[in-house]
Design a protein around this motif. Structure first.
Motif, short mmCIF file in Angstrom:
data_model
loop_
_atom_site.label_atom_id
_atom_site.label_comp_id
_atom_site.label_asym_id
_atom_site.label_seq_id
_atom_site.Cartn_x
_atom_site.Cartn_y
_atom_site.Cartn_z
N LYS A 240 0.93 -1.17 -0.02
CA LYS A 240 0.05 0.00 -0.11
C LYS A 240 0.93 1.36 -0.07
O LYS A 240 1.98 1.30 0.61
CB LYS A 240 -0.94 0.06 1.17
N VAL A 241 0.35 2.19 -0.71
CA VAL A 241 1.07 3.54 -0.66
C VAL A 241 0.36 4.65 0.51
O VAL A 241 -0.70 4.51 0.88
CB VAL A 241 0.46 4.36 -2.00
N ILE A 242 1.17 5.11 1.43
CA ILE A 242 1.01 5.79 2.60
C ILE A 242 1.06 7.28 2.52
O ILE A 242 0.95 7.89 3.64
CB ILE A 242 1.58 5.14 3.78
N VAL A 243 1.50 7.69 1.31
CA VAL A 243 1.83 9.33 1.26
C VAL A 243 0.58 10.09 1.71
O VAL A 243 0.71 11.33 2.17
CB VAL A 243 2.38 9.62 -0.05
N PHE A 404 13.29 -0.58 1.34
CA PHE A 404 12.64 0.30 0.10
C PHE A 404 11.98 -0.54 -0.86
O PHE A 404 12.85 -1.55 -1.64
CB PHE A 404 14.19 0.86 -0.51
N GLY A 405 10.92 -0.35 -0.98
CA GLY A 405 9.80 -1.10 -1.65
C GLY A 405 10.00 -0.94 -3.33
O GLY A 405 10.84 -0.15 -3.63
N VAL A 406 9.46 -1.88 -3.95
CA VAL A 406 9.33 -1.77 -5.38
C VAL A 406 8.70 -0.38 -5.83
O VAL A 406 7.88 0.25 -5.45
CB VAL A 406 8.55 -2.90 -6.00
N GLY A 407 9.49 0.45 -6.60
CA GLY A 407 9.15 1.56 -7.45
C GLY A 407 9.41 2.71 -6.36
O GLY A 407 8.98 3.69 -6.47
N PHE A 408 10.41 2.50 -5.64
CA PHE A 408 10.88 3.57 -4.46
C PHE A 408 11.22 4.80 -5.32
O PHE A 408 10.88 6.13 -4.84
CB PHE A 408 12.05 3.19 -3.67
N THR A 409 12.18 4.80 -6.25
CA THR A 409 12.74 6.02 -6.88
C THR A 409 11.65 6.67 -7.73
O THR A 409 11.44 7.83 -7.87
CB THR A 409 13.79 5.74 -7.70
N ALA A 436 -0.79 12.67 -5.14
CA ALA A 436 0.55 12.05 -5.28
C ALA A 436 0.18 10.63 -4.86
O ALA A 436 0.59 9.75 -5.69
CB ALA A 436 1.42 12.60 -4.14
N GLY A 437 -0.69 10.21 -4.08
CA GLY A 437 -0.94 8.90 -3.77
C GLY A 437 -1.68 8.17 -4.81
O GLY A 437 -1.36 7.09 -5.22
N LYS A 443 0.64 4.08 -11.32
CA LYS A 443 1.79 3.73 -11.75
C LYS A 443 2.58 2.65 -11.39
O LYS A 443 3.19 1.99 -12.02
CB LYS A 443 2.72 4.91 -11.96
N LEU A 444 2.42 2.44 -9.96
CA LEU A 444 3.13 1.28 -9.53
C LEU A 444 2.11 -0.21 -9.17
O LEU A 444 2.83 -1.07 -8.81
CB LEU A 444 3.69 1.77 -8.11
N LYS A 445 0.83 0.38 -9.42
CA LYS A 445 -0.07 -0.77 -9.26
C LYS A 445 -0.14 -1.37 -7.83
O LYS A 445 -0.07 -2.70 -7.54
CB LYS A 445 0.39 -1.96 -10.43
N LYS A 446 0.10 -0.41 -6.76
CA LYS A 446 -0.21 -0.77 -5.51
C LYS A 446 -1.53 -0.08 -4.97
O LYS A 446 -2.02 0.73 -5.61
CB LYS A 446 1.07 -0.12 -4.77
#
Length: 447
Positions: A240-243, A404-409, A436-437, A443-446
């Motif tokens: 999951k994305v937490i931003v 550091f998860g997949v797609g960090f950069t 942003a989230g 884009k990262l499919k999360k």
């Protein structure tokens, strides 16, 4: 310097640790080295972690200046046990190492036996790397927290850290004293913003308490760890994305207060930060990873005795005052025909004599615990005889396991763009982080 950044790195407008090392190696290797840890045959592995040791050949190592010196120092010791192996160390550019490794993994050929990578890129390569879990687990206690866990992803271990990168804040004690700012009074980021008003008034605007860039993902990452998100942009299982979590909205509200403060140098460019720090026009370096003292000692030797290190302020009073940046790790590609032998060279290079040689060359905070335990007892004259290594270790000890998860950069770049709009007042905080989230999830499919 030829280049100013090797990645969009927190909008710092300063040399990255990697480029600083490539541009000017700090010191020569010391003749006095720590006694090496006991050597011996690598333990047997399971689950295909490593093929049987080859009988001879060449161990090829890729890295950049500031990562390979430990390897170079241990070639003679390695050859005493493995006389039939030649060690070929190739010093490449930072980006070249990462690009060439990825290309080799995709192509299925051409990879080295050992490669240095920045840990924030680990997940780009894991399909082509050896799982070192069985080989490495016996050495866990010899690495300072949280460096050993950094090389792991979803239960598999891929690489040993060369260095440790806890985050703090550096400040000019002489200037803080001059303007009546006391470290003990700065407990939260809000406290720091408030202190800026005092500096602004007393200096009539001539001195900024700190500087910030509007795409300051580096500060966002510090606050994410403080808010309990040790995956920076992702949750702990990297699903999951937490931003845009309420805790990160609270954190970015603190960043916005800093940005809107009365004593901030906004968006300084290029070498401007170094110049302003040198001439006392900026009194504080907010993003202070453990490699940053190289910038002070290399570019501001005349300011010896004036700088101090403190913990980063907390988002809320009494909250965690921690942060962590991006160490380098040594990985072993699956293509290596001599995986166990490569492991032995990597181990020698990052423990004992190898760790000391790397430290003496770079002065970067070591990941090897016995060396850091030795250093933490020594006051640093540049920092007014403050025991900065002791403080670094304390920050590291308080830092939870980082990953550091997949797609960090990719997430870093996306967040930076939206954060810029938020800080500049173009987008409300909650709406900007939600955008942003949504973009990162798409884009990262999360989730």
């Amino acid at each position: 310097m030829k280049q100013m950044t090797d990645r969009v790195d927190a909008g710092l407008n300063r040399l990255s640790r990697r480029q600083f090392l490539q541009a000017a190696l700090v010191t020569s290797v010391s003749a006095g080295l720590l006694a090496a840890c006991s050597t011996g045959a690598a333990p047997a592995t399971s689950g295909g972690a490593a093929a049987p040791a080859a009988q001879g050949g060449t161990i090829t190592v890729w890295g950049w200046a500031g990562t390979i010196e430990g390897v170079q120092s241990q070639i003679a010791a390695f050859n005493k046990t493995y006389p039939d192996f030649k060690v070929d160390v190739k010093a490449l550019g930072y980006e070249d190492v990462h690009t060439n490794l990825l290309n080799s993994i995709v192509a299925g050929s051409g990879a080295p036996d050992i490669c240095a990578i920045d840990v924030l890129r680990l997940t780009q390569y894991i399909d082509g790397l050896v799982d070192l879990s069985d080989l490495a687990k016996q050495y866990k206690d010899q690495f300072v927290p949280p460096t050993f866990d950094l090389g792991s992803y979803k239960g598999k271990f891929y690489g040993l850290a060369t260095d440790s990168e806890p985050m703090g804040v550096f400040y000019r004690k002489d200037l803080w004293d001059q303007y009546g700012i006391k470290e003990e009074d700065i407990n939260t980021w809000s406290d720091l913003a408030t202190a800026g008003a005092k500096v602004n008034e007393a200096s009539q605007g001539a001195v900024a308490l700190y500087h910030m860039n509007s795409n300051t993902t580096g500060l966002f990452e510090v606050l994410a760890v403080e808010q309990g998100f040790s995956g920076y942009f992702f949750n702990t299982d990297d699903t999951k994305v937490i931003v845009d979590d309420p805790k990160m909205i609270e954190a970015v509200t603190a960043l916005k207060q800093l940005w809107d403060g009365k004593s901030v140098q906004r968006d300084p460019q290029g070498d401007e930060v170094t110049t302003l720090l040198k001439n006392g026009k900026i009194a504080t370096q907010l993003i202070g990873p453990a490699w940053y003292p190289m910038t002070f000692t290399g570019q501001m030797p005349e300011l010896a005795g004036k700088w101090r290190l403190m913990r980063a302020p907390a988002v809320t009073k009494g909250g965690p005052r921690i942060g962590y940046q991006y160490p380098t790790i040594f990985v072993i590609p699956q293509q290596s025909p001599a995986k166990e032998t490569a492991w032995e060279l990597a181990r020698l290079s990052l423990l004992g004599d190898g760790a000391r040689a790397l430290y003496e060359k770079t002065k970067v905070l070591p990941a090897y615990k016995p060396l850091l335990d030795e250093l933490k007892t020594k006051p640093d004259p540049y920092f007014g005889n403050q025991n900065i290594y002791e403080l670094w270790q304390a920050i590291g000890n308080d830092t939870p396991p980082i990953f550091f998860g997949v797609g960090f950069t990719e997430a870093q770049a996306i967040l930076g763009n939206h954060l810029q709009a938020i800080l500049r007042g173009e987008t409300p905080i909650d709406a900007g982080l939600q955008a942003a989230g949504a973009e990162i999830r798409s884009k990262l499919k999360k989730g």
